[in-house]
Design an enzyme around this catalytic site. Structure first.
Site, short mmCIF file in Angstrom:
data_model
loop_
_atom_site.label_atom_id
_atom_site.label_comp_id
_atom_site.label_asym_id
_atom_site.label_seq_id
_atom_site.Cartn_x
_atom_site.Cartn_y
_atom_site.Cartn_z
N GLU A 1 36.89 7.23 -74.23
CA GLU A 1 35.67 7.23 -73.42
C GLU A 1 34.42 7.19 -74.29
O GLU A 1 33.32 7.46 -73.80
CB GLU A 1 35.63 8.45 -72.49
CG GLU A 1 36.81 8.59 -71.54
CD GLU A 1 36.88 7.49 -70.49
OE1 GLU A 1 36.03 6.59 -70.49
OE2 GLU A 1 37.84 7.52 -69.69
N HIS B 1 33.31 15.56 -70.89
CA HIS B 1 34.14 15.07 -69.78
C HIS B 1 35.38 15.95 -69.67
O HIS B 1 36.06 16.18 -70.67
CB HIS B 1 34.52 13.61 -70.04
CG HIS B 1 35.60 13.11 -69.14
ND1 HIS B 1 35.49 13.10 -67.77
CD2 HIS B 1 36.82 12.58 -69.41
CE1 HIS B 1 36.59 12.59 -67.24
NE2 HIS B 1 37.42 12.28 -68.20
N HIS C 1 38.79 17.29 -66.86
CA HIS C 1 39.58 17.06 -65.64
C HIS C 1 39.63 18.38 -64.87
O HIS C 1 40.57 19.16 -65.02
CB HIS C 1 40.97 16.56 -66.01
CG HIS C 1 40.97 15.23 -66.69
ND1 HIS C 1 42.09 14.66 -67.24
CD2 HIS C 1 39.97 14.34 -66.91
CE1 HIS C 1 41.79 13.48 -67.77
NE2 HIS C 1 40.49 13.27 -67.59
N GLU D 1 24.09 30.43 -56.98
CA GLU D 1 23.52 30.02 -58.27
C GLU D 1 23.40 28.50 -58.41
O GLU D 1 22.64 28.01 -59.25
CB GLU D 1 24.41 30.53 -59.42
CG GLU D 1 24.38 32.03 -59.64
CD GLU D 1 23.06 32.49 -60.22
OE1 GLU D 1 22.63 31.93 -61.25
OE2 GLU D 1 22.45 33.39 -59.63
N HIS E 1 39.33 11.76 -60.72
CA HIS E 1 39.48 11.79 -62.18
C HIS E 1 38.88 13.05 -62.81
O HIS E 1 39.57 13.77 -63.53
CB HIS E 1 38.86 10.52 -62.78
CG HIS E 1 39.06 10.37 -64.24
ND1 HIS E 1 39.26 9.16 -64.87
CD2 HIS E 1 39.10 11.29 -65.24
CE1 HIS E 1 39.42 9.33 -66.17
NE2 HIS E 1 39.31 10.62 -66.42
O1 2HA Z 1 40.74 11.30 -72.95
O2 2HA Z 1 40.12 11.93 -70.14
O3 2HA Z 1 39.21 9.66 -69.22
C1 2HA Z 1 41.46 11.02 -71.82
C2 2HA Z 1 40.55 10.93 -70.67
C3 2HA Z 1 40.17 9.61 -70.21
ZN ZN Z 2 39.39 11.63 -68.18
#
Ligand code: 2HA
Ligand code: ZN
Length: 303
Positions: free
Chosen positions: A145, A169, A171, A199, A240
């Site tokens: 990414e 980023h 998950h 909050e 995602h």
């Molecule tokens: O690194 O999260 O979006 C793996 C991921 C791809």
């Molecule tokens: Zn990801």
């Protein structure tokens, strides 16, 4: 003399080498892993893993280094690798250095073996390619990414006069669950999250953007996310995860944590009430919070 040499001990930790002897009681810092920004970066990776947001190789973290941090790390740089084109360009980031997680690498392993799981990359003078100067050993590459991170750094740096330095980023499971239940609009997600914990309007008064489902890892999702990041500190990726931006690790991790916790409360409330909500935080309540805490809410999301 042989006696002195025998008493001297070598302690190895990653690529850090520390010498200790009877004469030299104080330990001398000698490795890049002793540089504060590198330590703080590794700690954030471990924190994310411990939250359960980084199964297998899920998620990625990048940090745009300050010039003085680059200088602290430069003695440990190796001969730079080849330039690799990103497929996207950020002219305002030409010549910058980034700490990045590795493609296919596991957050779980970062603290155990930083040199193989994270690295430092330099950006070329056109703002369109990277090359590795430290870490990502044995042929590893920056996160898949990296184009998304790079574009987001570019727009967040421009929007904040260079104050924002972190893109993260993860998950986040409850937020991902919400993307199956709510319409994929910034308004629906922002209102649901603001109403889920008092909050929230204080932590993200601008709201969150939402990217529809897209193939991860390429230029298209990078451009779509960075369009939203012109306006928002956080962008939901449908089915995602979440992208967050901020000036430092604490604020950015805190934003991810606050949004995911609000999502958890939303999921719990929806599940416990079987979709029936008796009461929530009203728009007047939200305005009252904003007034008391001196933040400006995105009025587009209020009735
Ligand atoms: O690194 O999260 O979006 C793996 C991921 C791809
Ligand atoms: Zn990801």
């Amino acid at each position: 003399p042989a006696g002195r040499a025998r008493r001297r001990r070598l302690v190895c930790r990653g690529d850090t080498v520390r010498k200790r002897s009877f004469k030299q009681k104080r330990v001398t810092a000698m490795g890049i892993l002793d540089v504060k920004i590198v330590r703080d970066y590794i700690r954030m990776c471990t924190d994310g893993w411990e939250q359960g947001w980084h199964e297998r190789n899920g998620g990625n973290l990048t940090y745009r280094m300050r010039p003085e941090e680059v200088e602290q790390c430069r003695p440990y740089f190796r001969t730079a690798g080849e330039w690799v084109s990103m497929g996207v360009t950020g002219k305002n980031l030409a010549g910058e250095y980034f700490l990045t997680t590795g493609s296919g690498k596991y957050f779980r392993n970062v603290a155990l073996d930083p040199a193989h799981n994270i690295g430092i990359v330099e950006i070329d003078s056109a703002g369109g390619a990277w090359r590795i100067v430290w870490g990502l050993e044995d042929g590893a590459k920056p996160t898949s990414e990296f184009p998304s991170h790079f574009m987001n750094h570019s727009v967040r740096a421009a929007a904040t006069e260079g104050v924002y330095r972190v893109i993260y980023h993860a998950h986040t499971p409850n937020l991902i669950a919400m993307t199956y239940v709510l319409p994929l609009t910034a308004r629906d997600f922002t209102r649901a999250l603001w109403q889920s914990a008092t909050e929230c309007p204080v932590v993200f008064p601008g709201g969150v953007g939402v990217v529809p489902w897209m193939v991860p890892g390429g230029a298209d999702i990078a451009i779509a996310t960075s369009e939203l990041m012109k306006q928002y500190d956080a962008a939901v990726w449908a089915h995602h995860g979440l992208f967050c931006s901020g000036p430092d690790f604490d604020t950015t991790f805190g934003l991810m944590h606050t949004i995911e916790k609000a999502a958890q409360i939303w999921v719990l409330a929806q599940s416990a009430g079987q979709g029936k909500i008796c009461q929530t935080i009203s728009d007047d309540n939200l305005r009252a919070i904003a007034g008391e805490f001196g933040v400006t809410l995105n009025e587009a999301f209020l009735d």
